[in-house]
Design a protein around this motif. Structure first.
Motif, short mmCIF file in Angstrom:
data_model
loop_
_atom_site.label_atom_id
_atom_site.label_comp_id
_atom_site.label_asym_id
_atom_site.label_seq_id
_atom_site.Cartn_x
_atom_site.Cartn_y
_atom_site.Cartn_z
N GLU A 67 0.82 -1.20 0.00
CA GLU A 67 0.00 0.00 0.00
C GLU A 67 0.85 1.26 0.00
OE1 GLU A 67 -3.01 -0.19 -0.48
OE2 GLU A 67 -3.52 -2.23 0.07
N ALA A 68 1.91 1.24 0.80
CA ALA A 68 2.70 2.46 0.95
C ALA A 68 3.41 2.83 -0.35
CB ALA A 68 3.71 2.29 2.08
N ASP A 69 3.72 1.81 -1.19
CA ASP A 69 4.43 2.10 -2.42
C ASP A 69 3.62 2.97 -3.38
OD1 ASP A 69 6.11 0.33 -1.26
OD2 ASP A 69 6.04 -1.18 -2.83
N ALA A 70 2.30 2.82 -3.33
CA ALA A 70 1.46 3.49 -4.31
C ALA A 70 1.62 5.00 -4.28
CB ALA A 70 -0.01 3.13 -4.07
N ALA A 71 1.86 5.54 -3.11
CA ALA A 71 1.95 7.00 -2.98
C ALA A 71 3.35 7.51 -3.25
CB ALA A 71 1.51 7.43 -1.58
N GLN A 72 4.30 6.60 -3.55
CA GLN A 72 5.68 7.02 -3.72
C GLN A 72 5.97 7.38 -5.17
OE1 GLN A 72 7.50 7.45 -0.92
NE2 GLN A 72 5.56 6.85 0.01
N CYS B 110 -7.18 6.58 -11.15
CA CYS B 110 -7.57 5.49 -10.24
C CYS B 110 -8.43 6.02 -9.10
CB CYS B 110 -6.32 4.81 -9.68
SG CYS B 110 -5.46 3.78 -10.88
N ARG B 111 -8.10 7.19 -8.58
CA ARG B 111 -8.91 7.77 -7.50
C ARG B 111 -10.34 8.02 -7.97
NH1 ARG B 111 -4.16 10.83 -6.42
NH2 ARG B 111 -3.22 10.27 -4.43
N ARG B 112 -10.47 8.55 -9.19
CA ARG B 112 -11.80 8.83 -9.72
C ARG B 112 -12.57 7.54 -9.95
NH1 ARG B 112 -8.89 12.55 -13.01
NH2 ARG B 112 -9.22 11.21 -14.83
N ALA B 113 -11.88 6.52 -10.50
CA ALA B 113 -12.53 5.24 -10.76
C ALA B 113 -12.91 4.53 -9.47
CB ALA B 113 -11.61 4.35 -11.59
N ALA B 114 -12.11 4.73 -8.42
CA ALA B 114 -12.35 4.05 -7.14
C ALA B 114 -13.69 4.43 -6.54
CB ALA B 114 -11.23 4.35 -6.16
N LYS C 290 1.52 -3.25 -10.66
CA LYS C 290 0.10 -3.35 -11.03
C LYS C 290 -0.75 -3.76 -9.82
CE LYS C 290 0.94 -6.14 -14.54
NZ LYS C 290 2.42 -6.09 -14.57
N GLU C 291 -0.27 -4.73 -9.04
CA GLU C 291 -1.04 -5.12 -7.85
C GLU C 291 -1.05 -4.00 -6.82
OE1 GLU C 291 -1.36 -8.53 -4.36
OE2 GLU C 291 -0.22 -8.97 -6.19
N VAL C 292 0.05 -3.27 -6.71
CA VAL C 292 0.09 -2.11 -5.81
C VAL C 292 -1.01 -1.12 -6.18
CG1 VAL C 292 1.45 -0.09 -5.15
CG2 VAL C 292 2.53 -2.32 -5.25
N MET C 293 -1.16 -0.87 -7.49
CA MET C 293 -2.19 0.07 -7.95
C MET C 293 -3.58 -0.49 -7.68
SD MET C 293 -2.39 3.10 -9.15
CE MET C 293 -1.03 3.59 -10.21
N ALA C 294 -3.75 -1.80 -7.85
CA ALA C 294 -5.05 -2.41 -7.58
C ALA C 294 -5.41 -2.25 -6.10
CB ALA C 294 -5.02 -3.89 -7.96
N ARG C 295 -4.44 -2.47 -5.22
CA ARG C 295 -4.70 -2.29 -3.78
C ARG C 295 -4.99 -0.82 -3.46
NH1 ARG C 295 -3.58 -6.67 -0.59
NH2 ARG C 295 -2.43 -8.39 -1.56
N PHE C 296 -4.33 0.07 -4.18
CA PHE C 296 -4.57 1.50 -4.00
C PHE C 296 -6.02 1.83 -4.33
CE2 PHE C 296 -4.61 5.78 -5.94
CZ PHE C 296 -4.22 6.53 -4.84
N THR D 277 -13.14 -6.61 -3.10
CA THR D 277 -12.56 -6.46 -4.44
C THR D 277 -11.90 -7.75 -4.88
OG1 THR D 277 -12.13 -4.11 -4.05
CG2 THR D 277 -10.89 -5.17 -5.83
N LEU D 278 -12.20 -8.19 -6.11
CA LEU D 278 -11.55 -9.34 -6.73
C LEU D 278 -10.52 -8.81 -7.72
CD1 LEU D 278 -11.54 -12.49 -7.24
CD2 LEU D 278 -13.12 -12.01 -9.13
N PHE D 279 -9.26 -9.21 -7.54
CA PHE D 279 -8.20 -8.75 -8.43
C PHE D 279 -7.67 -9.93 -9.23
CE2 PHE D 279 -3.48 -7.88 -8.85
CZ PHE D 279 -3.62 -7.09 -9.99
#
Length: 466
Positions: free
Chosen positions: A138-143, A156-160, A176-182, A237-239
């Protein structure tokens, strides 16, 4: 058990505090020599230090300054006489937890100790939760400081905020999984489960039963009813990672579920409704697979209502130093190291190609942190990972035209990376320095790689009979 150190030159006071705090939940050690107490705190930091502010061998302020520099999170409570209250208050402004004025009552001591230990416990809990978030990615997404990456994160924020399916595209290792968790964490489903499914990791004979579950007796060995991974994502969420590796027959069944949000377990007749968000990811060209007949077109368009493209690390050099520092701090905490990096180290990172993207950078930083004895990382620590530029002499076996082209492409790439390093990873500033636009500068950064791809293409086509 909580460990408390008392550093006070009055032995009687230390013994009195030991009696006041005696319990099965605490262990109290006393030191009348502040230098010995300081050394013990440095080597084995306790949960709390009770520190006298006036001592002949070494002042409490000096002990505090040394301790706070090395262990800034360690709570320190000053024990002070009336005339030194002002010094204790000043120390609190500089990071001390609290102070007790001598003589103090047992209940006052117990109260301040309870508060300080609760503070330490809470801090440890926060660190544990932070480590868990980091482990999940999770922390990686904001880096990121890359404009291209930040644009995708904003998408992604808008789609979320909706339940639209999202297709995340990107090379292996881009996150990609980091972004999905984000996306999951930004959505209304953040308190529900996040269920990742690695579509390429399970053989075709197993993935259907793993995804959809099965009823007892559905096949040999099915001695009980089992929920599938899709059902496990109910309310969350299913990824589906590497969706491009899913077999065509299973794609048909998945399409039906995506359309209706209803499934039937293997061997079952009763429909099961599952209310979940669906995210997918792949590093493959799905449109090419559609043309080849290996991916269903209707499933592709149903899964890619929103498409996110994560740029590779080589196209976001602004992130390299930022991510490296982030990983260095993370792994230093994990391995109990005290490490920093020199400017030369970060310059060397910018000269790397990073074909493995963020995952490669993360692995390099973890390896360096785990093996380094401590101190400062320098460019020499990256030597075994740094690709060597071919010398002119090694090109002599090639025809003049090919050798000239290869040498020039290496020069252009090296030049672009050198300018980028001088500009601290800022692509816009580097492009201005080089006198070209950003698009051209990106082309220079990837000149050598693009040439290699171009040279390999005809051979690839020939191998495929095209």
């Amino acid at each position: 058990m909580s460990r408390i150190y008392v550093i006070d030159d009055e032995a009687a006071l230390g013994e009195n505090i030991q009696r006041m705090l005696r319990s099965s939940a605490t262990a109290v050690s006393t030191f009348t020599d502040p230098k010995i107490g300081l050394a013990e705190c440095m080597a084995n930091p306790p949960d709390l230090v009770l520190l006298d502010i006036r001592m002949p061998q070494m002042s409490g302020e000096e002990v505090f300054a040394r301790l706070h520099e090395v262990h800034p999170g360690l709570p320190i409570v000053f024990l002070t006489a009336f005339g030194s209250v002002e010094g204790a208050v000043l120390a609190m402004r500089n990071g001390a937890f609290d102070y007790l004025q001598k003589p103090f009552k047992r209940e006052d001591l117990l109260l301040v100790v309870k508060r300080a230990l609760s503070h330490t416990s809470l801090k440890h809990e926060v660190e544990t939760l932070k480590d868990r978030l980091e482990a999940l990615g999770e922390a990686d997404a904001a880096q990121s400081r890359s404009a291209a990456m930040l644009d995708q994160m904003e998408k992604c924020r808008r789609a979320a905020a909706t339940d639209a399916t999202v297709m995340i595209l990107g090379e292996s290792g881009t996150g990609k999984e980091v972004m999905a968790r984000f996306i999951h964490q930004q959505s209304r489903r953040k308190d529900g489960p996040f269920v990742p499914v690695e579509c390429s990791a399970m053989p075709g004979s197993l993935i259907e039963s793993e995804l959809f579950g099965y009823e007892r007796g559905a096949f040999t060995g099915a001695d009980r009813t089992k929920k599938g991974l899709i059902e496990s994502a109910d309310g969350g969420t299913l990824f589906l990672d590497e969706i491009g590796d899913l077999g065509v027959e299973l794609q048909t069944r998945l399409f039906r579920f995506v359309e209706e949000r209803v499934l039937r377990r293997l061997g079952g007749l009763t429909p099961v409704r599952v209310e979940c968000r669906i995210l997918c990811a792949t590093n493959q060209d799905l449109l090419a697979k559609i043309k080849a007949g290996t991916f269903r077109e209707e499933l592709y368009y149903r899964l890619s209502v929103v498409t996110v493209k994560i740029p590779p690390l080589r196209e976001r050099p602004e992130d390299i130093q930022h991510l490296a520092r982030f990983f260095l701090e993370r792994f230093s905490r994990r391995y109990g190291k005290s490490l920093s990096a020199s400017p030369g180290f970060y310059e060397a990172l910018l000269r790397e190609r990073w074909p493995g993207n963020v995952r490669q950078l993360k692995n390099v930083m973890e390896r360096l942190t785990a093996l380094h004895p401590g101190g400062v990382l320098g460019p020499e620590d990256l030597e075994e990972d740094t690709p060597k530029v071919e010398a002119v002499s090694s090109l002599s076996s090639l025809p003049w035209k090919d050798a000239r082209e290869q040498y020039l492409s290496s020069f252009e790439t090296s030049y672009a990376h050198a300018v980028l390093t001088r500009c601290g990873g800022n692509v816009s500033a580097a492009a201005r320095e080089a006198g070209v636009d950003r698009k051209t500068f990106y082309a220079l950064l990837n000149r050598e790689k693009d040439q290699q791809v171009g040279e390999s293409a005809p051979q690839h086509e020939a191998e495929n009979g095209e």
